[in-house]
Design a protein around this motif. Structure first.
Motif, PDB file in Angstrom:
ATOM      1  N   LEU B  53       0.834  -1.209   0.000  1.00  0.00           N
ATOM      2  CA  LEU B  53       0.000   0.000   0.000  1.00  0.00           C
ATOM      3  C   LEU B  53       0.863   1.250   0.000  1.00  0.00           C
ATOM      4  CD1 LEU B  53      -2.668  -0.859   2.727  1.00  0.00           C
ATOM      5  CD2 LEU B  53      -2.629  -1.483   0.325  1.00  0.00           C
ATOM      6  N   ILE B  54       1.890   1.204   0.843  1.00  0.00           N
ATOM      7  CA  ILE B  54       2.742   2.378   0.982  1.00  0.00           C
ATOM      8  C   ILE B  54       3.469   2.688  -0.330  1.00  0.00           C
ATOM      9  CG2 ILE B  54       4.752   3.300   2.208  1.00  0.00           C
ATOM     10  CD1 ILE B  54       2.310   3.162   3.964  1.00  0.00           C
ATOM     11  N   VAL B  55       3.937   1.643  -1.009  1.00  0.00           N
ATOM     12  CA  VAL B  55       4.619   1.873  -2.288  1.00  0.00           C
ATOM     13  C   VAL B  55       3.622   2.379  -3.331  1.00  0.00           C
ATOM     14  CG1 VAL B  55       5.832   0.747  -4.198  1.00  0.00           C
ATOM     15  CG2 VAL B  55       6.496   0.266  -1.847  1.00  0.00           C
ATOM     16  N   ASP B  59       5.067   6.304  -1.154  1.00  0.00           N
ATOM     17  CA  ASP B  59       5.730   6.692   0.082  1.00  0.00           C
ATOM     18  C   ASP B  59       6.644   5.564   0.531  1.00  0.00           C
ATOM     19  OD1 ASP B  59       5.051   9.306   1.018  1.00  0.00           O
ATOM     20  OD2 ASP B  59       2.977   8.627   1.210  1.00  0.00           O
ATOM     21  N   PHE B  60       7.268   5.760   1.668  1.00  0.00           N
ATOM     22  CA  PHE B  60       8.039   4.702   2.306  1.00  0.00           C
ATOM     23  C   PHE B  60       7.623   4.628   3.758  1.00  0.00           C
ATOM     24  CE2 PHE B  60      11.098   4.911  -1.187  1.00  0.00           C
ATOM     25  CZ  PHE B  60      11.363   3.562  -1.336  1.00  0.00           C
ATOM     26  N   ASP B  61       7.617   3.438   4.315  1.00  0.00           N
ATOM     27  CA  ASP B  61       7.405   3.301   5.749  1.00  0.00           C
ATOM     28  C   ASP B  61       8.558   2.468   6.297  1.00  0.00           C
ATOM     29  OD1 ASP B  61       6.700   2.908   8.322  1.00  0.00           O
ATOM     30  OD2 ASP B  61       4.689   2.143   7.917  1.00  0.00           O
ATOM     31  N   SER B 113       9.006  14.387   4.236  1.00  0.00           N
ATOM     32  CA  SER B 113       9.069  13.217   3.363  1.00  0.00           C
ATOM     33  C   SER B 113       8.957  11.954   4.218  1.00  0.00           C
ATOM     34  CB  SER B 113      10.368  13.214   2.569  1.00  0.00           C
ATOM     35  OG  SER B 113      11.290  12.319   3.134  1.00  0.00           O
ATOM     36  N   SER B 114       8.217  10.983   3.694  1.00  0.00           N
ATOM     37  CA  SER B 114       7.929   9.800   4.496  1.00  0.00           C
ATOM     38  C   SER B 114       9.202   9.029   4.817  1.00  0.00           C
ATOM     39  CB  SER B 114       6.933   8.902   3.759  1.00  0.00           C
ATOM     40  OG  SER B 114       7.454   8.545   2.502  1.00  0.00           O
ATOM     41  N   PHE B 115      10.156   9.102   3.922  1.00  0.00           N
ATOM     42  CA  PHE B 115      11.420   8.396   4.148  1.00  0.00           C
ATOM     43  C   PHE B 115      12.061   8.895   5.442  1.00  0.00           C
ATOM     44  CE2 PHE B 115      15.765   7.155   3.391  1.00  0.00           C
ATOM     45  CZ  PHE B 115      15.652   5.976   2.661  1.00  0.00           C
ATOM     46  N   ILE B 116      12.140  10.201   5.570  1.00  0.00           N
ATOM     47  CA  ILE B 116      12.788  10.795   6.738  1.00  0.00           C
ATOM     48  C   ILE B 116      11.906  10.642   7.985  1.00  0.00           C
ATOM     49  CG2 ILE B 116      13.570  12.972   7.733  1.00  0.00           C
ATOM     50  CD1 ILE B 116      14.265  13.721   4.748  1.00  0.00           C
ATOM     51  N   ALA B 117      10.616  10.915   7.823  1.00  0.00           N
ATOM     52  CA  ALA B 117       9.717  10.857   8.972  1.00  0.00           C
ATOM     53  C   ALA B 117       9.709   9.461   9.598  1.00  0.00           C
ATOM     54  CB  ALA B 117       8.301  11.244   8.548  1.00  0.00           C
TER      55      ALA B 117
END
Ligand SMILES: Nc1ncnc2c1ncn2[C@@H]1O[C@H](COP(=O)(O)OP(=O)(O)OP(=O)(O)O)[C@@H](O)[C@H]1O
Ligand SMILES: Nc1ncnc2c1ncn2[C@@H]1O[C@H](COP(=O)(O)OP(=O)(O)OP(=O)(O)O)[C@@H](O)[C@H]1O
Ligand SMILES: [Mg+2]
Ligand SMILES: [Mg+2]
Lengths: 501, 306
Positions: B53-55, B59-61, B113-117
């Motif tokens: 879902l995230i991809v 985004d990234f989780d 950005s989701s990567f950093i968060a």
């Protein structure tokens, strides 16, 4: 012969985009390339650009057989392109875009901005094109972006210049400017391929005309031998029925939309106007004057600083697109790639995006009724004549005009009391344009109010009740269409000063 | 030619299976081994469905591994302290969802950005896990009735595998046939277009992160049950592997988009490789290298852009 293409065939899975097409171009001539939406014009051009490999056929440059394997090869052979869509890189400024892919002038390994800017300014002067070069291109209006693209193409000193619908959403004067540039290029012996859906333009600028229909070349003839009706016959394979002018129809007194003293953070000032029930209100203005910004504001996409908006007498607070849609305002946006459609989704998935919650099963909320979706999609595809094998075709595989039809279809599928069309007929062929006009008139007769933004002044005179002129982010005048002339509208847009027209 | 381009990854899967069968005819192509492979990929597949879902929403989780580790120790810790196992599981799942929601809110409302968060929240969650366990493994006092989730079987099929297929089918259904699934794909394809079409982009993104957190916590619970113990970094291996499965999965069917069954096939390919190479006594580091190479080959061959 400068360029010759023989027996070009291009097959996509399930589609034959081009079938045994011959094409030629002499040095110093303008060859117009015309044909309905989806006829194969852009495909032919993409083959020259090295973006697409033909399935069959040969290409000769000055009698020598060439193989255009990649865009780099195309450029090194002297081809330059102005693409139908997406020729610029967002995030980079105009000047960076113009000289991209080549060596920027450097001093001690560092880009010499002064030199680069000087080169850009010289280029502007040489071709008499006025545009801001320092802004990132995504902040520019379509016209400004087109100018950057033209400068980019010209800066490569091309031998062959290809323009794929360069005037979509340009005004007449800007188009004329472009034609002057084209004339001077001809004198330098440059061969030009010119794609357009406007036959008037073709008659102004072309020396010869090639006509495609359903991927086949149906005619090639010199301009002297062509008449407008003949070209239309070749293009469509039938005569065109023009719809009747709205003339006698009148809109009702009831006020659908009132905009009072509106100012926005995007630079709109003191906007005041009223849109009545069933009225078609045209907006005209030169590039960058705030037409799209106004549309976006009414759609809830720009911060309102001051003023109010009333819908059918009720003061509303529109702070998001979702809110605007709920109030019955639907926007058909100008920039289709950025605001209109999602390339990676199918026709059906795009069309139903704003009405997802309407096509769920009654007994199973949240679950989509895909049969219903298919039915609606085919209805729109039929109505707007969208050329595609089926409803599951991805948008990115459609021709430019067919994409535009999806943008319109997506808007009109949603029920609304106020439609805002921002350059709705850009990229549409003659027939499709007439069909859209007819549709707007039908909506108007049903009492649905519309704002139609267009840089094509003739179009506004055909379908609108009143025309509003925008300049510098504000409204200059609103005139009943029947009581004004295009001359008057233009002179207001240039600031009441006729000498440029 | 076209067939290879379209279904290359599936064809590769078949060839890999046949290859191992030829090299190890007695041990590899048995139904027992197949069930074994499916069990080995069950947890990976479950956590990867969230990553799918995230991809899809582009985004990234990065916090899924941390959430699953916390999920394991939290569930086990609660049970050891006498909380009813179902209540412990429920609390853990809710915590997983809450963490996902927090991720989603940071990403969508604060515009990070989701990567950093999620890199940051991952570190925070890891810290909480160590604080809670004081760095030690929980094993004594876990009730036997809890172990059935990870170790039990129904009609010969391991329960984690049954959970895997259930979650797989639900995710597939949501993605293909529901409003929510369509919104995910729309946001991934063009967030601005989606917003102008009246879709609540922020809310939808939060939902995706919440589901990702839920599946991660559930994976952690199953892992603790399967191992009979909970270690504060037990889920660590899942992060890279689950995204590998998703990316590999993007090459499986027609359009180069992340999708539920593609991710399953991606996990299956990695599972078969690990299993087959172990049977053939190939060292594990070589397995990792091979997996990496295959992902790159698949993505390049298919021309998938991420
Ligand atoms: N990548 C692709 N995959 C599949 N079909 C394609 C692809 N690109 C174009 N087509 C199809 O090829 C045909 C010709 O498209 P093309 O873009 O050349 O038309 P066009 O003459 O430029 O039309 P328009 O006036 O609308 O721009 C169309 O039917 C289109 O759907
Ligand atoms: N806050 C602002 N203040 C002043 N100008 C702005 C602001 N924000 C954007 N602009 C400028 O407005 C122009 C774009 O306006 P808009 O898109 O409304 O033009 P338009 O009338 O629709 O033009 P076109 O006919 O080319 O579509 C750009 O030149 C952009 O730089
Ligand atoms: Mg085209
Ligand atoms: Mg505009």
């Amino acid at each position: 012969m400068l360029l010759e293409m023989r027996n070009i065939t291009k097959k996509y899975p399930g589609v034959i985009a081009l079938y045994k097409v011959d094409f030629e171009l002499r040095a110093g001539e303008v060859m117009a390339l015309i044909g309905q939406n989806g006829a194969g014009k852009t495909t032919l051009v993409k083959i020259l650009a090295g973006a697409v490999r033909p399935s069959e056929g040969e290409i000769f440059l000055k009698g020598k057989r060439i193989s255009i394997k990649s865009p780099e090869v195309a450029y090194s052979l002297g081809f330059s392109f102005i693409y139908q869509e997406g020729g610029l890189i967002n995030g980079l400024s105009g000047i960076e875009n113009i000289f991209i892919g080549r060596h920027y002038p450097k001093r001690r390994g560092i880009i010499n901005w002064r030199e680069l800017t000087k080169n850009g300014e010289e280029l502007k002067k040489r071709f008499n094109i006025e545009v801001e070069l320092k802004k990132p291109v995504e902040h520019l209006s379509p016209l400004e972006r087109k100018k950057i693209e033209i400068l980019k193409a010209l800066s490569r000193e091309p031998k062959i210049l290809v323009l794929d619908e360069p005037t979509a959403s340009l005004t007449k004067r800007e188009t004329d400017q472009l034609f002057n540039i084209i004339k001077s290029l001809k004198k330098h012996g440059i061969g030009i391929i010119y794609i357009s859906h406007f036959l008037d333009e073709v008659f102004k600028v072309a020396d010869r005309i090639t006509i495609l229909r359903d991927g086949k070349r149906v005619a090639m003839l010199p301009l002297e031998k062509a008449t407008k009706d003949m070209l239309i016959m070749y293009e469509l394979g039938e005569e065109i029925k023009t719809f009747k002018n709205i003339g006698s129809q009148q809109f009702q007194k009831e006020k659908a939309l009132e905009v009072i003293n509106l100012s926005t953070s995007s630079g709109l000032k003191n906007i005041n106007f009223t849109l009545h029930r069933g009225e078609i209100l045209g907006i005209f203005g030169l590039g960058g004057q705030g037409k799209t910004r106004l549309a976006m504001t009414l759609m809830g996409n720009e911060a309102i600083l001051d003023g109010e908006i009333k819908i059918y007498g009720v003061k509303v607070n529109i702070s998001s697109p979702m809110g605007a849609l709920k109030k019955g305002i639907v926007l058909i946006p100008q920039d289709r790639t950025k605001h209109g459609i999602i390339e990676e989704l199918s026709i059906a998935q795009n069309l139903t995006l704003p009405i997802l919650s309407k096509i769920v099963y009654k007994k199973l909320p949240l679950v989509l009724n895909l049969k219903e979706e298919k039915k609606l999609t085919y209805k729109i595809m039929r109505e707007l004549n969208i050329k595609a094998k089926n409803h599951r075709i991805l948008i990115k595989n459609l021709s430019g005009g067919n994409k535009q039809k999806v943008v319109i279809g997506k808007g009109i599928l949603k029920k609304a009391c106020i439609f805002i069309f921002d350059e709705p007929t850009q990229g549409l062929d003659i027939k499709a344009r007439e069909e859209v006009y007819e549709h707007l008139i039908r909506l108007s007769n049903k009492g649905i109010s519309q704002i139609v933004i267009s840089s094509d002044i003739d179009e506004l005179f055909k379908i609108t009740h009143r025309i509003m002129v925008m300049k510098d982010g504000t409204i200059k005048n609103i005139l009943p269409t029947k009581e004004t002339t295009s001359h008057e509208i233009l002179s207001i847009s240039y600031g009441g000063n006729n000498e440029h027209i | 030619m076209n067939i290879f381009k379209k279904y290359g990854t599936l064809i590769a899967l078949v060839f890999i299976y046949i290859g191992f069968s030829l090299f190890a005819p007695k041990t590899f192509p048995t139904s027992r081994n197949l069930i074994n492979i499916l069990l080995q990929i069950s947890l990976l597949t479950i956590i990867s469905q969230g990553a799918t879902l995230i991809v899809i929403i582009k985004d990234f989780d990065l916090s899924i591994a941390a959430i699953s580790s916390l999920g394991g120790v939290l569930a086990a810790g609660l049970m050891v302290n006498g909380v009813n196992i179902y209540i412990a599981i429920l609390i853990t799942l809710i915590i997983g969802v809450i963490m996902g929601i927090v991720n989603g809110l940071i990403v969508s409302k604060l515009n990070i950005s989701s990567f950093i968060a999620t890199l940051a929240t991952s570190t925070i969650i890891g810290g909480i896990t160590f604080w809670y366990t004081q760095g030690s493994t929980i094993f004594s006092g876990i009730p036997d009735s809890f172990l059935i989730f990870g170790q039990g079987k129904i009609w010969g099929i391991p329960i984690p595998t049954i959970f895997m297929f259930l979650i797989l089918i639900i995710t597939w259904f949501v993605l293909s046939y529901t409003e929510l699934g369509r919104k995910f794909y729309a946001i991934g394809g063009g967030p601005e277009v989606a917003r102008l079409s009246g879709i609540n982009v922020d809310k939808t993104r939060v939902i995706a992160f919440a589901i990702s957190g839920l599946f991660a916590a559930f994976t952690g619970i199953l892992l603790a049950s399967r191992l009979g113990s909970a270690h504060p970094t037990a889920g660590g291996g899942y992060l890279l592997k689950s995204y590998a499965a998703v990316f590999l999965g993007m090459t499986v069917f027609g359009e180069g988009k992340a999708n539920a069954f593609g991710t399953f096939v991606g996990a299956l390919i990695m599972g078969i490789l690990a299993n087959g190479l172990t049977i053939l006594d190939v060292p594990y580091y070589f397995q990792d290298m091979l997996t990496g190479v295959i992902i790159i080959i698949a993505l390049v061959a298919k021309g998938v852009k991420i």
